[in-house]
Write a protein that holds these residues in place. Sequence first.
Motif, PDB file in Angstrom:
ATOM      1  N   ILE A 155      -8.727  -0.344   3.208  1.00  0.00           N
ATOM      2  CA  ILE A 155      -9.161  -0.453   1.766  1.00  0.00           C
ATOM      3  C   ILE A 155     -10.184   0.748   1.535  1.00  0.00           C
ATOM      4  CG2 ILE A 155     -10.521  -1.695   0.176  1.00  0.00           C
ATOM      5  CD1 ILE A 155      -9.195  -4.291   1.207  1.00  0.00           C
ATOM      6  N   ASN A 188      -1.754  -0.816  -8.901  1.00  0.00           N
ATOM      7  CA  ASN A 188      -2.917  -0.497  -7.930  1.00  0.00           C
ATOM      8  C   ASN A 188      -3.431  -1.565  -7.204  1.00  0.00           C
ATOM      9  OD1 ASN A 188      -4.070  -1.292 -10.599  1.00  0.00           O
ATOM     10  ND2 ASN A 188      -5.845  -0.599  -9.915  1.00  0.00           N
ATOM     11  N   ALA A 204     -11.068   4.417  -3.186  1.00  0.00           N
ATOM     12  CA  ALA A 204     -11.053   4.046  -4.543  1.00  0.00           C
ATOM     13  C   ALA A 204     -12.599   3.665  -4.699  1.00  0.00           C
ATOM     14  CB  ALA A 204     -10.403   2.662  -4.854  1.00  0.00           C
ATOM     15  N   GLN A 208     -10.180   3.495   3.153  1.00  0.00           N
ATOM     16  CA  GLN A 208      -9.476   4.529   3.380  1.00  0.00           C
ATOM     17  C   GLN A 208      -8.980   5.085   2.214  1.00  0.00           C
ATOM     18  OE1 GLN A 208      -7.276   4.518   7.117  1.00  0.00           O
ATOM     19  NE2 GLN A 208      -9.048   4.829   8.309  1.00  0.00           N
ATOM     20  N   THR A 209      -8.621   4.018   1.173  1.00  0.00           N
ATOM     21  CA  THR A 209      -8.027   4.472  -0.293  1.00  0.00           C
ATOM     22  C   THR A 209      -9.068   5.403  -1.058  1.00  0.00           C
ATOM     23  OG1 THR A 209      -8.666   2.661  -1.488  1.00  0.00           O
ATOM     24  CG2 THR A 209      -6.631   2.457   0.024  1.00  0.00           C
ATOM     25  N   LEU A 240       0.814  -1.478   0.240  1.00  0.00           N
ATOM     26  CA  LEU A 240      -0.122  -0.076   0.014  1.00  0.00           C
ATOM     27  C   LEU A 240       0.787   1.320   0.139  1.00  0.00           C
ATOM     28  CD1 LEU A 240      -2.932   1.276   0.107  1.00  0.00           C
ATOM     29  CD2 LEU A 240      -2.919   1.173   2.515  1.00  0.00           C
ATOM     30  N   LEU A 289      -0.515   3.159  -3.330  1.00  0.00           N
ATOM     31  CA  LEU A 289      -1.559   4.359  -2.977  1.00  0.00           C
ATOM     32  C   LEU A 289      -1.599   5.083  -4.222  1.00  0.00           C
ATOM     33  CD1 LEU A 289      -3.757   4.808  -1.224  1.00  0.00           C
ATOM     34  CD2 LEU A 289      -2.318   5.994   0.259  1.00  0.00           C
ATOM     35  N   VAL A 317      -8.466  -0.417  -6.724  1.00  0.00           N
ATOM     36  CA  VAL A 317      -7.704  -1.261  -5.950  1.00  0.00           C
ATOM     37  C   VAL A 317      -7.921  -2.753  -6.173  1.00  0.00           C
ATOM     38  CG1 VAL A 317      -9.216  -1.161  -3.799  1.00  0.00           C
ATOM     39  CG2 VAL A 317      -6.633  -1.756  -3.931  1.00  0.00           C
ATOM     40  N   ILE A 371      -3.381   3.866  -6.839  1.00  0.00           N
ATOM     41  CA  ILE A 371      -4.814   3.443  -6.439  1.00  0.00           C
ATOM     42  C   ILE A 371      -5.469   4.639  -6.683  1.00  0.00           C
ATOM     43  CG2 ILE A 371      -6.334   2.700  -4.502  1.00  0.00           C
ATOM     44  CD1 ILE A 371      -4.158   0.947  -3.762  1.00  0.00           C
ATOM     45  N   LYS A 372      -4.972   5.682  -6.112  1.00  0.00           N
ATOM     46  CA  LYS A 372      -5.926   7.057  -6.394  1.00  0.00           C
ATOM     47  C   LYS A 372      -6.033   7.485  -7.756  1.00  0.00           C
ATOM     48  CE  LYS A 372      -4.749   8.724  -1.692  1.00  0.00           C
ATOM     49  NZ  LYS A 372      -6.023   9.158  -1.137  1.00  0.00           N
TER      50      LYS A 372
END
Length: 141
Positions: A73, A56, A78, A75-76, A24, A28, A37, A31-32
């Motif tokens: 997850i 990602n 995505a 909190q990402t 992560l 991250l 994700v 992912i953003k």
Amino acid sequence: VVDEYNPKYIYLHQCAKAKILFGLYKTLPHIKESNEVIICESEKGVMQLWDMGVKNAVGIGGHSLSEWQITLIAQTSAANIVIAYDKDVSQKDVEKECEKLSPFRRVEYILDTEDILDEKESPMDNPDKWWKLYASRKILI
């Protein structure tokens, strides 16, 4: 023989794997950027995807998401989550994991319905198989 008493991997140093999303810290930003994700069972899966240019992904160190991992997850931020577990995990078990995440985001999963993976093979072991399976992923209904 790999089973609940003989793990496939042994950690050299004790760690709380239920509190870790492997990779992560590095994935991250990707992912953003992708707003997606991909959740792999293993650390190896994350590294294999990275080598394919798929940056990602995170690994959970098994095929059962902990509450801590679910929080990380979420909190990402995505919008889309894709579960990509190995062939030996049943559809029922994959859908159970998807349901843990569905209150937060759109959840999809990779399932080998065409039997292209070998027994115990992960979707990311072979790039050609990965892209075919990723293109045919299912949405949790």
